[in-house]
Design a protein around this motif. Structure first.
Motif, short mmCIF file in Angstrom:
data_model
loop_
_atom_site.label_atom_id
_atom_site.label_comp_id
_atom_site.label_asym_id
_atom_site.label_seq_id
_atom_site.Cartn_x
_atom_site.Cartn_y
_atom_site.Cartn_z
N ALA A 109 -2.58 3.54 -0.05
CA ALA A 109 -2.49 2.12 -0.42
C ALA A 109 -1.15 1.77 -1.06
O ALA A 109 -0.82 0.60 -1.21
N ASN A 110 -0.37 2.78 -1.44
CA ASN A 110 0.91 2.51 -2.11
C ASN A 110 2.01 2.31 -1.07
O ASN A 110 2.40 3.24 -0.38
N PRO A 111 2.51 1.08 -0.97
CA PRO A 111 3.50 0.81 0.08
C PRO A 111 4.78 1.63 -0.08
O PRO A 111 5.47 1.90 0.89
N ARG A 112 5.08 2.04 -1.30
CA ARG A 112 6.29 2.83 -1.52
C ARG A 112 6.21 4.17 -0.80
O ARG A 112 7.20 4.71 -0.34
N LEU A 113 4.99 4.72 -0.75
CA LEU A 113 4.83 6.01 -0.08
C LEU A 113 4.62 5.83 1.41
O LEU A 113 5.03 6.66 2.21
N ARG A 114 3.97 4.69 1.76
CA ARG A 114 3.68 4.46 3.17
C ARG A 114 4.96 4.12 3.93
O ARG A 114 5.15 4.51 5.04
N HIS A 115 5.84 3.38 3.26
CA HIS A 115 7.10 2.98 3.89
C HIS A 115 8.26 3.46 3.04
O HIS A 115 8.81 2.70 2.26
N ASN A 162 -13.41 12.67 -4.76
CA ASN A 162 -12.25 12.31 -5.59
C ASN A 162 -10.94 12.52 -4.84
O ASN A 162 -10.01 11.73 -4.97
N MET A 163 -10.90 13.59 -4.06
CA MET A 163 -9.70 13.82 -3.25
C MET A 163 -9.52 12.67 -2.27
O MET A 163 -8.41 12.15 -2.10
N PHE A 164 -10.61 12.26 -1.68
CA PHE A 164 -10.57 11.17 -0.72
C PHE A 164 -10.04 9.90 -1.40
O PHE A 164 -9.19 9.20 -0.85
N ALA A 165 -10.53 9.65 -2.62
CA ALA A 165 -10.06 8.48 -3.37
C ALA A 165 -8.56 8.59 -3.65
O ALA A 165 -7.81 7.63 -3.50
N ASP A 166 -8.15 9.78 -4.04
CA ASP A 166 -6.72 10.02 -4.31
C ASP A 166 -5.89 9.70 -3.08
O ASP A 166 -4.88 9.02 -3.16
N ILE A 167 -6.36 10.23 -1.95
CA ILE A 167 -5.60 10.04 -0.71
C ILE A 167 -5.55 8.57 -0.33
O ILE A 167 -4.49 8.04 0.02
N LEU A 168 -6.69 7.87 -0.48
CA LEU A 168 -6.70 6.44 -0.17
C LEU A 168 -5.72 5.70 -1.08
O LEU A 168 -4.99 4.81 -0.64
N ALA A 169 -5.72 6.08 -2.37
CA ALA A 169 -4.81 5.41 -3.31
C ALA A 169 -3.36 5.68 -2.93
O ALA A 169 -2.50 4.80 -3.05
N ILE A 170 -3.10 6.88 -2.46
CA ILE A 170 -1.73 7.21 -2.03
C ILE A 170 -1.36 6.36 -0.82
O ILE A 170 -0.28 5.78 -0.76
N THR A 225 15.85 -8.14 11.12
CA THR A 225 14.79 -7.22 10.73
C THR A 225 14.53 -7.22 9.23
O THR A 225 13.63 -6.53 8.76
N PHE A 226 15.29 -8.02 8.49
CA PHE A 226 15.16 -7.98 7.03
C PHE A 226 13.73 -8.30 6.58
O PHE A 226 13.20 -7.67 5.67
N GLY A 227 13.11 -9.27 7.25
CA GLY A 227 11.77 -9.69 6.86
C GLY A 227 10.71 -8.63 7.06
O GLY A 227 9.64 -8.69 6.48
N GLN A 228 11.02 -7.61 7.86
CA GLN A 228 10.06 -6.54 8.12
C GLN A 228 9.97 -5.56 6.95
O GLN A 228 9.07 -4.73 6.91
N ARG A 229 10.91 -5.67 6.03
CA ARG A 229 10.98 -4.65 5.00
C ARG A 229 10.10 -5.00 3.80
O ARG A 229 9.72 -6.14 3.61
N TYR A 230 9.79 -3.96 3.04
CA TYR A 230 9.02 -4.15 1.81
C TYR A 230 9.98 -4.28 0.64
O TYR A 230 11.12 -3.77 0.71
N ASN A 259 -3.00 -4.76 -4.91
CA ASN A 259 -2.31 -3.96 -5.91
C ASN A 259 -3.25 -3.37 -6.94
O ASN A 259 -2.82 -2.63 -7.82
N ALA A 260 -4.54 -3.75 -6.85
CA ALA A 260 -5.50 -3.21 -7.81
C ALA A 260 -6.36 -2.15 -7.14
O ALA A 260 -7.30 -1.64 -7.74
N VAL A 261 -6.02 -1.81 -5.90
CA VAL A 261 -6.87 -0.93 -5.11
C VAL A 261 -7.03 0.46 -5.73
O VAL A 261 -8.14 0.97 -5.84
#
Lengths: 543, 369
Positions: free
Chosen positions: B361-367, B351-359, A151-156, B288-290
């Motif tokens: 778009a950030n993989p750190r927050l999504r995952h 602007n809120m919508f843009a903020d939320i989209l930017a949030i 599963t390593f490849g699934q990670r960010y 990453n420029a989103v």
């Protein structure tokens, strides 16, 4: 055996734009020749500015920034890469020659999953199908000892540790079955205990796949473990080129000898450790998310002596410095300085209390205002603490510059006009300007080249003899501890593991962590890595 | 990016704690300040929520902030209109403004009540979609605004679906050919478009397309009886004007944001994998420029709805902007207030919508780790 990579008469230039002058062409690398055979590893070694990364990247016909390869030839399997068309070069990059960057954390795209990035080059060059590439990635994850390879490849990238990223980067380079891999300081950014695992993984993977490699590093002890030949570089020219054995055991050139012996200095600890200046008692500290970075840490530091705080990243050693300065008020515990308990927060402390504790940072670059001259940078504490102005201030700035062995002519320079070592010296002068009794040094030499770092350490010791200032020296490097410390504190995950005079801390019997830490420091000895790994195996078998 | 991943969160909170800012204290457990003894951190429900799903927590926070902001704006609009000099009754009556007549009108419009009462009446109505009655025309404000807003959105929508993809595409193209001829042409043209005032662009377009070539409709007034095709033909010129005005800004931002990312180590990695430059831009740089691009797009979309007064006047287009300007000249306060509030709502929510989209778009927050 025919050479896989053969570099002849390499010349690399760049255009520099000095402010207020006409652009100038600078020669970065000149007259460099070397060969790499199939399955062999060549180490490129030198200080920063020696041109080793620049040379390494020529194997991919790549010039970073405005760097241009202007002469010579770089032949891969007899084909000169420098004469290829852009699309011809693209067919070599990522297929025949791959690259492993120093900071895998920055080199992985944060927006994509690791697995996708690892197999991307193999797919785009049509080397294998997706299924094949995924299978190979899985195999490589296993060879490199990554956790949960399925599963390593699934990670960010942000979801795995630095050491794992570095191994994933190696997997990414190995995936398309390249003939040559360029490793650009792949373990420099890692902790020693992590470094040894990554080194072993890289070595194993290279042997397993019979790939040739260029291994770039500034650390001879590391290169001794992994390469067959070594090329020593300085200022873009070859200094010495030979087998590992010749270079390590019988260096011919004086510069190579200096590199080999750089870790030689050591000083005896001060006999009397009773006259306490700083006393840290039961400090517990953390950030607002509830995570405790420091737990119940107690230590003390005598006047005029050096306490080395050792630990890996995340062990809380820098946080301890922040707590002592008052930047981060502790949740519990007290800090006494020269007999009085200091207020916890910076705001509560008097000017004089602030003056007596100064700090030096790892990145002198970011710790100085780039728009201020050296005179302003050093002069600021003089005005702030002593009210010096005008001629008196100029005089004192000059004195301080003499003290750090730089001289008054540097007063009007900007930080950008100084070398890394000079910047750190200015930072030391700024700390000294306050005439402190304690300087907290947060890894002040870890971003510097070995010889420059040695110069800084000697300067710090000299200043200690002259001014009887105390140092709390934060480092992850055991060699530095040996060189400068009187007492040592070993930290691990926010706790103090071991504390006492140097002779006691660095002598057996060890606790498990200190033992691991000490054994992970590469030694300038061929076969050291194998020896350590086999002892580890034996120990784990014994358990 | 020192040290990579996990440092981000704690670092941020660290500065908050060191700077003694109390705002994060409630949300994130206990902050130790000087003198307070350390208590075992007992995370609140919100802190637990924020830890388990940071994305949802951040989005909830943005939503709440937007609503709060909208209330603050409503207060400011009402206060601002209150503070305006001049009086509807005096303006309306003109020469015949006897004290008695003025008094009667004020009474009729409810101006004799206290400002607080009127504010809450207005806000209560506005929340239910009732903005009161226009003083000048005695018609329902909501009804009139409904039609006008529809027209404005119609125009803004077409300007947006043309300009946004065009801007992002041109921005990527400019990066692909950076510092070469296509990039320079794109830059010069977009700079010219930015520099010309919008009324001037509008008149130029009218001169060429409506007057000299006769292919476009002018004025761009739309009526209820018009078919969809007729409407489209009517708004061609104002749409073109708006596209020209907003295009350059978004294009240049896209270019700058992607160029910024192009100097990062992971783009070098992509280059050293031998990927084509188009793939590098689209696959490795653009995601990453989103965030900055989304923000500029949102600003421009908001402008398309609320900032087009001049274009509406030039093309005699019956949108919100013109309606508001007319209302201001006759001091028709309910209309001014309603327009102001609707504009503010568009601005804030885009602007809120843009903020939320930017949030998102950030993989750190999504995952999260």
């Amino acid at each position: 055996m025919p050479d896989l990579l053969s570099v002849r008469n390499l010349k690399i230039e760049a255009t520099s734009y000095p402010p207020g002058e006409a652009p100038r062409t600078v020669t970065l690398v000149e007259g460099v020749n070397f060969d790499v055979q199939k399955g062999k590893v060549l180490g490129l070694i030198g200080e920063s500015g020696a041109g080793k990364s620049t040379i390494g990247l020529t194997a991919l016909a790549y010039g970073r920034g405005g760097v241009r390869i202007t002469g010579g030839e770089v032949k891969l399997n007899g084909e000169d890469l420098l004469r290829l068309s852009p699309s011809g070069i693209r067919k070599v990059r990522g297929a025949k020659v791959c690259y492993v960057a120093q900071s895998a954390a920055a080199a992985f795209n944060p927006a994509h999953r690791l697995g996708e990035q690892v197999i991307e080059a193999s797919l785009k060059h049509g080397i294998m199908s997706r299924a094949e590439a995924e299978k190979r990635a899985l195999y490589l994850f296993k060879v490199l000892g990554l956790p949960n390879p399925e599963t390593f490849g699934q990670r960010y990238p942000h979801q795995v540790s630095g050491g794992q990223l570095q191994r994933a980067m190696t997997a990414m380079a190995l995936c398309p079955n390249p003939e040559l891999i360029v490793f650009d300081e792949p373990t420099t950014a890692l902790d020693v205990t992590t470094q040894i695992d990554v080194l072993a993984a890289i070595k194993h993977a290279i042997e397993e796949t019979n790939t040739a490699a260029l291994y770039i590093t500034h650390d001879l002890a590391v290169v001794a473990q992994i390469t067959d030949d070594i090329l020593v570089l300085r200022h873009g020219k070859m200094v010495e080129y030979g087998s590992v054995k010749d270079i390590i055991e019988a260096p011919k050139e004086e510069y190579t000898r200096a590199l080999v012996n750089v870790r030689g200095t050591a000083r005896d600890e001060a006999p009397d450790q009773t006259n306490t200046l700083l006393k840290v008692e039961n400090i517990t500290a953390g950030y607002s998310n509830g995570f405790k970075v420091l737990q119940n840490v107690s230590l003390h530091l005598p006047k005029g002596q050096t306490l080395a705080v050792v630990g890996e990243s995340g062990s809380g050693k820098s946080t301890l410095a922040r707590v002592i300065t008052g930047l981060l008020p502790p949740q519990d515990g007290t800090i006494s300085f020269d007999g009085t308990v200091l207020p916890k927060a910076l705001k509560g402390r008097t000017n004089d209390q602030l003056r007596r504790i100064q700090m030096i940072y790892q990145m002198a670059d970011t710790a100085m205002n780039p728009r201020q001259t050296v005179r302003d940078i050093i002069g600021r504490p003089l005005t702030f603490y002593y009210g010096l102005r005008g001629a008196k201030k100029t005089e004192r700035v000059k004195e301080l510059l003499e003290q750090i062995e730089m001289g008054g002519r540097f007063a009007d320079r900007y930080p950008a006009e100084l070398s890394g070592g000079q910047k750190q010296r200015v930072a030391i002068a700024r700390a000294l300007a306050a005439q402190p009794e304690l300087i907290l040094c947060d890894e002040p030499t870890s971003a510097l080249d070995p010889l420059v770092a040695e110069g800084i350490l000697k300067l710090l010791l000299k200043l200690q003899d002259e001014t009887h200032v105390s140092y709390m020296f934060i480092t992850h490097d055991i060699a530095i501890v040996r060189a400068i410390a009187d007492s040592v504190a070993v930290m691990h995950r926010g706790k103090l593991v071991r504390f006492g005079p140097k002779s006691k801390v660095l002598a057996p019997p060890f606790d498990d962590y200190t033992d691991l830490l000490l054994k992970s420091v590469p030694e300038m000895e061929i076969g050291w890595l194998e020896k350590v790994l086999s002892t580890r195996r034996m120990e784990s078998a014994g358990n | 990016m020192s040290g990579g991943g996990p440092a981000h969160g704690p670092e941020l909170t660290a500065t908050a704690a060191a700077g003694d800012s109390p705002q994060s204290a409630g949300a994130a457990g206990s902050v130790a300040s000087s003198g307070t003894p350390f208590v075992e951190a007992r995370p609140s429900i919100w802190a637990k929520f924020a830890k388990s799903s940071p994305l949802a927590a951040l989005i909830t926070q943005r939503l709440a902030l937007s609503v709060a902001l909208l209330f603050a704006v409503s207060l400011m609009i009402f206060g601002g209109v209150e503070a305006l000099p001049g009086d509807f009754a005096t303006t309306y009556l003109g020469q015949s403004a006897t004290p008695q007549a003025v008094e009667n009108i004020r009474k009729e419009l409810g101006l004799d009540q206290s400002a607080t009462t009127r504010y809450f009446q207005w806000l209560g109505g506005a929340l239910q979609g009732d903005f009161g009655t226009s003083w000048a025309s005695r018609n329902s404000v909501s009804e009139q605004i409904g039609k006008r807003l529809g027209n404005s959105l119609f125009l803004a929508f077409f300007a947006a679906i043309i300009s946004v993809p065009l801007a992002v595409g041109l921005g990527m193209l400019a990066v692909q050919y950076r510092n070469r001829l296509p990039d320079k042409i794109i830059n010069v043209v977009s700079l010219a478009a930015i520099s010309l005032p919008e009324f001037f662009v509008g008149y130029l377009l009218i001169l060429f397309f409506a007057v000299q070539m006769g292919v476009a409709t002018f004025p761009a007034t739309v009526y209820e009886s018009m078919t969809f095709g007729q409407r489209l033909s009517a708004i061609a010129l104002p749409t073109a004007t708006l596209v020209l005005v907003v295009l350059a800004h978004m294009m240049r931002m896209t270019r700058a944001a992607i160029l910024n990312v192009m100097s990062s180590a992971y783009v070098e990695t992509a280059e050293l994998k031998g990927l084509s430059s188009l793939r590098i831009i689209a696959k490795h740089a653009a995601p990453n420029a989103v965030a900055p691009v989304i923000n500029v797009i949102a600003l421009n979309l908001a402008y398309l709805v609320v900032g087009v007064v001049v274009v509406e006047v030039v093309f005699v287009y019956p949108g919100m902007g013109q309606y508001m300007v007319d209302a201001v000249t006759v001091r028709d306060m309910p209309v001014v207030q309603a327009c102001g509030l609707i504009f503010a709502a568009f601005y804030i929510f885009l602007n809120m919508f843009a903020d939320i989209l930017a949030i998102i778009a950030n993989p750190r927050l999504r995952h999260p780790r």
